[in-house]
Design an enzyme around this catalytic site. Structure first.
Site, short mmCIF file in Angstrom:
data_model
loop_
_atom_site.label_atom_id
_atom_site.label_comp_id
_atom_site.label_asym_id
_atom_site.label_seq_id
_atom_site.Cartn_x
_atom_site.Cartn_y
_atom_site.Cartn_z
N PHE A 143 16.28 -19.45 -21.25
CA PHE A 143 17.17 -18.66 -20.42
C PHE A 143 18.21 -19.56 -19.77
O PHE A 143 17.99 -20.77 -19.61
CB PHE A 143 16.40 -17.85 -19.37
CG PHE A 143 15.63 -18.68 -18.37
CD1 PHE A 143 16.22 -19.06 -17.16
CD2 PHE A 143 14.32 -19.06 -18.61
CE1 PHE A 143 15.52 -19.80 -16.23
CE2 PHE A 143 13.61 -19.79 -17.68
CZ PHE A 143 14.21 -20.18 -16.49
N GLN B 114 18.29 -14.12 -20.92
CA GLN B 114 17.18 -14.70 -21.71
C GLN B 114 17.31 -14.34 -23.17
O GLN B 114 17.66 -13.21 -23.52
CB GLN B 114 15.84 -14.19 -21.16
CG GLN B 114 14.61 -14.77 -21.84
CD GLN B 114 13.33 -14.31 -21.16
OE1 GLN B 114 13.34 -13.91 -20.01
NE2 GLN B 114 12.23 -14.40 -21.89
N ASN C 46 8.42 -18.83 -20.68
CA ASN C 46 7.04 -18.85 -21.15
C ASN C 46 6.26 -17.73 -20.50
O ASN C 46 6.79 -16.96 -19.69
CB ASN C 46 6.39 -20.22 -20.88
CG ASN C 46 6.36 -20.57 -19.41
OD1 ASN C 46 6.23 -19.69 -18.56
ND2 ASN C 46 6.48 -21.85 -19.11
N ARG D 122 17.23 -9.84 -22.64
CA ARG D 122 17.00 -9.55 -21.22
C ARG D 122 18.09 -10.22 -20.39
O ARG D 122 18.39 -11.42 -20.56
CB ARG D 122 15.63 -10.07 -20.81
CG ARG D 122 15.18 -9.70 -19.42
CD ARG D 122 13.68 -9.94 -19.31
NE ARG D 122 13.15 -9.58 -17.99
CZ ARG D 122 12.77 -10.47 -17.09
NH1 ARG D 122 12.82 -11.75 -17.37
NH2 ARG D 122 12.30 -10.08 -15.93
N HIS E 223 8.83 -23.93 -14.92
CA HIS E 223 9.59 -23.84 -16.16
C HIS E 223 10.26 -25.17 -16.45
O HIS E 223 10.74 -25.83 -15.53
CB HIS E 223 10.64 -22.73 -16.08
CG HIS E 223 10.10 -21.41 -15.67
ND1 HIS E 223 9.62 -20.50 -16.57
CD2 HIS E 223 9.92 -20.85 -14.44
CE1 HIS E 223 9.19 -19.42 -15.93
NE2 HIS E 223 9.36 -19.61 -14.63
N PHE F 89 20.88 -13.54 -11.67
CA PHE F 89 19.63 -14.24 -11.95
C PHE F 89 19.75 -15.06 -13.23
O PHE F 89 19.98 -16.27 -13.19
CB PHE F 89 18.47 -13.26 -12.02
CG PHE F 89 17.12 -13.91 -12.22
CD1 PHE F 89 16.87 -15.21 -11.80
CD2 PHE F 89 16.08 -13.20 -12.81
CE1 PHE F 89 15.64 -15.80 -11.97
CE2 PHE F 89 14.85 -13.79 -12.99
CZ PHE F 89 14.63 -15.08 -12.57
N LEU G 267 11.69 -21.33 -9.33
CA LEU G 267 11.14 -21.56 -10.67
C LEU G 267 10.82 -23.03 -10.93
O LEU G 267 10.25 -23.35 -11.97
CB LEU G 267 12.12 -21.06 -11.74
CG LEU G 267 12.47 -19.58 -11.69
CD1 LEU G 267 13.48 -19.25 -12.79
CD2 LEU G 267 11.22 -18.71 -11.82
#
Length: 373
Positions: free
Chosen positions: A188, A138, A177, A130, A201, A135, A197
């Site tokens: 990531f 991942q 997660n 991904r 995370h 951004f 975030l």
């Protein structure tokens, strides 16, 4: 969004040794100077058990209990934190090499999981499944679906959020997660700040080399599901340095298990010979006491309290002269002993001797006499 991160703070913060009034370090219960392993520990409770329970033998020394598995890991992580060293990893990708600094001194549990996955070859050949421009990218799922990935313990582990770390800037390494405390193997790397975030995370590293490779990864085109259109994967993961190696090499040997709590031996009860009076007295004692005749009930009943208290009492005047003995008392004869009578039992191991106890007079309660209180 599937990106999520975190690992549990299994390790507790270190506890410094306290100083006494004289300025010298304090001492723990077992005589050792307190540190991260011996401070705030529970004891074996043997001393308290011996003091409060009659079933335990007395124990006069308090000893610390051995560490359980969770406490050992917490102590180990505390040592890694106290060491203050980082770990360094290189990810060889299809577009070049990425060098990462891992915060083993801040998030030791998450760092250990990532280092183990790298050393075990778990990430070798693992795709980046991904990628979202501006951004993050991942990876960490060997199946490439984004729905798998297992931690080194074979189960999800807790978040390990550190307030001093933030998703600020480019190249932040964080855990992915599916919710709180659900960390596995996915991670990531950010392309820009993602402060929304923070607290969700676990940040456990950052990019320290290969910024051009990260730029090339961000430029890879993706489909409608944010999956890269070209082959983008980790070819090889290599751990350069790890503070866990230093800590584990200096790890003290396991503490021996404490000996079991000693218990008092049970008191043996005498065997019951019969029911009623004299239940614990052998038959041979009564036979010897009566010169070979009589039964248990008559002999046991012939010895009682002082006169006037129980029927069947004998005084010196009640005993015939032939039973008192001439030159000396014989086995089974009655002889005076003060105001009471004693059944003489000298002359054999099975002879029985019994004296009626004198009744203790009750004290009279008078002025300034508190003995009856």
């Amino acid at each position: 969004a599937e990106e999520a991160g975190g690992s549990a703070g299994a390790g507790t913060s270190s506890v410094a040794a306290t100083a006494g009034p004289s300025g010298r370090p304090g001492r723990s219960l077992d005589g050792q100077a307190p540190d991260q392993l011996t401070s705030m520990r529970r004891t074996t409770h043997h001393c308290a058990a011996g003091f409060t329970s009659t079933a335990h033998a007395p124990v006069t020394r308090t000893a610390l209990a051995p560490l359980d598995e969770g406490e050992r890991e917490a102590a180990r992580y505390a040592r890694v934190k106290a060491l203050g060293k980082k770990a360094y990893v290189q990810l060889v990708t299809t577009l070049g090499n990425i060098n990462l600094e891992v915060h083993a001194d801040i998030t030791p549990m998450t760092a250990e999981n990532f280092l183990d996955r790298c050393r075990s070859g778990y990430y070798d050949g693992c795709p980046f499944h991904r990628k979202i421009k501006n951004f993050m990218v991942q990876g960490g799922d060997p199946t490439g679906t984004g729905k798998a990935g297992e931690s080194m313990w074979g189960k999800p582990f807790k978040d390990e959020i550190a307030g001093r770390l933030s998703h600020t800037g480019r190249g932040i390494l964080s855990m992915a997660n599916s919710g709180p405390d659900s960390n596995g193997s996915q991670f990531f790397i950010t392309f820009k700040s993602c402060t929304h975030l923070d607290g969700k995370h676990t940040i456990f590293g950052r990019l320290v080399g290969g910024g051009d490779v990260l730029t090339a990864i961000e430029a890879v085109r993706t489909d409608a599901d944010d999956r890269p259109r070209e082959d983008l994967r980790v070819i090889k993961a290599t751990v350069f340095t790890s503070p866990f190696d230093e800590v584990d090499s200096a790890q003290p040997e396991d503490e021996p298990a404490p000996p079991p709590v000693p218990r008092k031996a049970p008191v043996a009860r005498p065997a019951v010979m019969r029911q009623g009076v004299g239940r614990y007295i052998p038959e041979s004692v009564f036979v010897a006491a009566q010169g070979g005749g009589g039964d248990v009930a008559s002999v046991a009943g012939s010895v009682g309290p002082r006169a006037g208290t129980t029927p069947g009492h004998r005084t010196a005047a009640d005993v015939p002269p032939e039973l008192r003995g001439g030159g000396g008392p014989a086995v089974g004869s009655w002889r005076p002993h003060g105001d009471d009578l004693v059944l003489d039992g000298r002359g054999g191991d099975d002879a029985y001797e019994h004296a009626a106890k004198r009744a203790k007079p009750q004290p009279r309660a008078e002025l300034n006499d508190f003995s009856a209180w």
